[in-house]
Motif scaffolding. Structure first.
Motif, PDB file in Angstrom:
ATOM      1  N   GLY A   1     -24.919 -35.087   2.734  1.00  0.00           N
ATOM      2  CA  GLY A   1     -24.281 -36.286   2.208  1.00  0.00           C
ATOM      3  C   GLY A   1     -24.075 -36.265   0.715  1.00  0.00           C
ATOM      4  O   GLY A   1     -23.091 -36.824   0.203  1.00  0.00           O
ATOM      5  N   PHE A   2     -24.999 -35.644  -0.009  1.00  0.00           N
ATOM      6  CA  PHE A   2     -24.915 -35.634  -1.466  1.00  0.00           C
ATOM      7  C   PHE A   2     -24.490 -34.281  -2.021  1.00  0.00           C
ATOM      8  O   PHE A   2     -24.675 -34.013  -3.213  1.00  0.00           O
ATOM      9  N   ALA A   3     -23.911 -33.436  -1.174  1.00  0.00           N
ATOM     10  CA  ALA A   3     -23.421 -32.133  -1.628  1.00  0.00           C
ATOM     11  C   ALA A   3     -22.336 -32.323  -2.689  1.00  0.00           C
ATOM     12  O   ALA A   3     -21.491 -33.209  -2.581  1.00  0.00           O
ATOM     13  N   ARG A   4     -22.377 -31.468  -3.699  1.00  0.00           N
ATOM     14  CA  ARG A   4     -21.409 -31.550  -4.795  1.00  0.00           C
ATOM     15  C   ARG A   4     -20.352 -30.455  -4.723  1.00  0.00           C
ATOM     16  O   ARG A   4     -19.521 -30.342  -5.629  1.00  0.00           O
ATOM     17  N   SER A   5     -20.382 -29.653  -3.674  1.00  0.00           N
ATOM     18  CA  SER A   5     -19.363 -28.625  -3.492  1.00  0.00           C
ATOM     19  C   SER A   5     -19.154 -28.403  -2.008  1.00  0.00           C
ATOM     20  O   SER A   5     -20.046 -28.681  -1.192  1.00  0.00           O
TER      21      SER A   5
ATOM     22  N   ASP B   1     -20.996 -26.939   3.459  1.00  0.00           N
ATOM     23  CA  ASP B   1     -20.830 -26.041   4.601  1.00  0.00           C
ATOM     24  C   ASP B   1     -22.142 -25.355   4.963  1.00  0.00           C
ATOM     25  O   ASP B   1     -22.483 -25.217   6.142  1.00  0.00           O
ATOM     26  N   GLU B   2     -22.888 -24.929   3.940  1.00  0.00           N
ATOM     27  CA  GLU B   2     -24.165 -24.267   4.201  1.00  0.00           C
ATOM     28  C   GLU B   2     -25.149 -25.211   4.873  1.00  0.00           C
ATOM     29  O   GLU B   2     -25.800 -24.861   5.871  1.00  0.00           O
ATOM     30  N   ASN B   3     -25.257 -26.426   4.349  1.00  0.00           N
ATOM     31  CA  ASN B   3     -26.253 -27.367   4.862  1.00  0.00           C
ATOM     32  C   ASN B   3     -25.856 -27.970   6.200  1.00  0.00           C
ATOM     33  O   ASN B   3     -26.724 -28.234   7.038  1.00  0.00           O
TER      34      ASN B   3
END
Length: 289
Positions: free
Chosen positions: A156-160, A165-167
């Motif tokens: 939810g808080f990914a910046r890229s 995609d990884e998480n």
């Protein structure tokens, strides 16, 4: 855990408003927003941008012991002026200090430290068997906490796009593993309900009503995992667990407290699967290799 151990008659609790609000409204220069106390029937709160109107419902329980208007104020009274001002927290009324604000520590304390005054002292969510202890710790450390409990936040808080995609891949690979595990046994530790089941449940019960929308974890829903869905319904059927799940508060918190992700505080209609449906798992036997 408070209700499972039968401690609610001797350990009181408060319930904050689900919408983060300004914790020092009298100081214009203080921009901190966080957990605040309100009484049922108080004026509704907007989000931090002034949008929305989120009710002060009957579930709210103000902190009558310290008289604090926010969780931040409780920390301040205990000497912590910098935070973070997080929940849950366990507060000692005699010493007027915070004992712990770490959920795993609080779980263990409630499980072990109050048996002399608990109504259900024989309830033990931490198995005595050393092999099972190791199995649960390994499962928590390798999958449940980093890739599910915390994994939804990493998505939810990914910046890229790369981080997302990884998480998201790790999250759904982990859900696949847990779904398969729960196909053969009632709980993560076999036939015994444990602390790890409770931790997993608290994420899964929020997954469809919140995370698939808010954290973009929509590769699948929990309703697409038959054994995870049955697991949630099984745990929810415990009255001591059910009374802690306030779905309106869960949804309101996420969708109203982070305006960068939901500017106008619009709360989606979906509450997730019907948790009152029988899970059919009560007679599920432990799978033995």
């Amino acid at each position: 855990m408070l209700h499972l151990k039968g401690l609610d008659h001797v350990i009181s609790h408060s319930v904050v408003h689900p919408t983060w609000s300004k914790t020092r409204p009298d100081v214009d220069s203080d921009k901190h927003y966080g957990w605040v106390y309100r009484k049922p029937g108080d004026e509704p709160l907007p989000n931090s941008l002034g949008h929305g109107s989120f009710a002060c419902d009957a579930h709210l329980i103000p902190d009558e012991f310290t008289g604090s208007s926010s969780v931040r104020e409780v920390y301040n009274q205990c000497g912590d002026q910098t935070g973070p001002f997080t929940t849950p927290l366990l507060y000692d009324k005699k010493t007027k200090n915070i004992v712990s604000n770490e959920s795993t520590e609080i779980l263990r304390m409630l499980n072990f430290e109050f048996n002399d005054i608990a109504k259900n002292p024989n309830v033990n969510l931490y198995p005595d068997d050393d092999d099972l202890k190791d199995e649960l710790n390994e499962l928590n450390d390798s999958i449940v906490y980093p890739k599910v409990n915390n994994g939804v936040y990493k998505c939810g808080f990914a910046r890229s796009q790369e981080a997302y995609d990884e998480n998201i891949g790790q999250l759904f690979d982990s859900l696949d593993i847990l779904n398969e595990k729960l196909a053969h046994q009632r709980y993560l530790g076999g036939n015994h309900f444990t602390w790890l089941d409770l931790r997993l449940f608290m994420t899964l019960v929020r997954f469809d009503p919140v995370y698939i929308t808010y954290f973009k974890t929509n590769q699948k829903r929990i309703v697409d995992y038959s054994h995870l869905l049955g697991f949630i319904r099984d745990v929810y059927s415990m009255e001591e667990v059910k009374k802690t799940i306030i779905m309106d508060h869960i949804k309101t918190h996420y969708f109203s407290s982070h305006p960068a992700y939901n500017t106008f505080g619009i709360i989606p209609v979906y509450d997730g699967p019907d948790l009152k449906v029988s899970s059919g798992r009560a007679n599920l036997q432990l799978y033995e290799e």
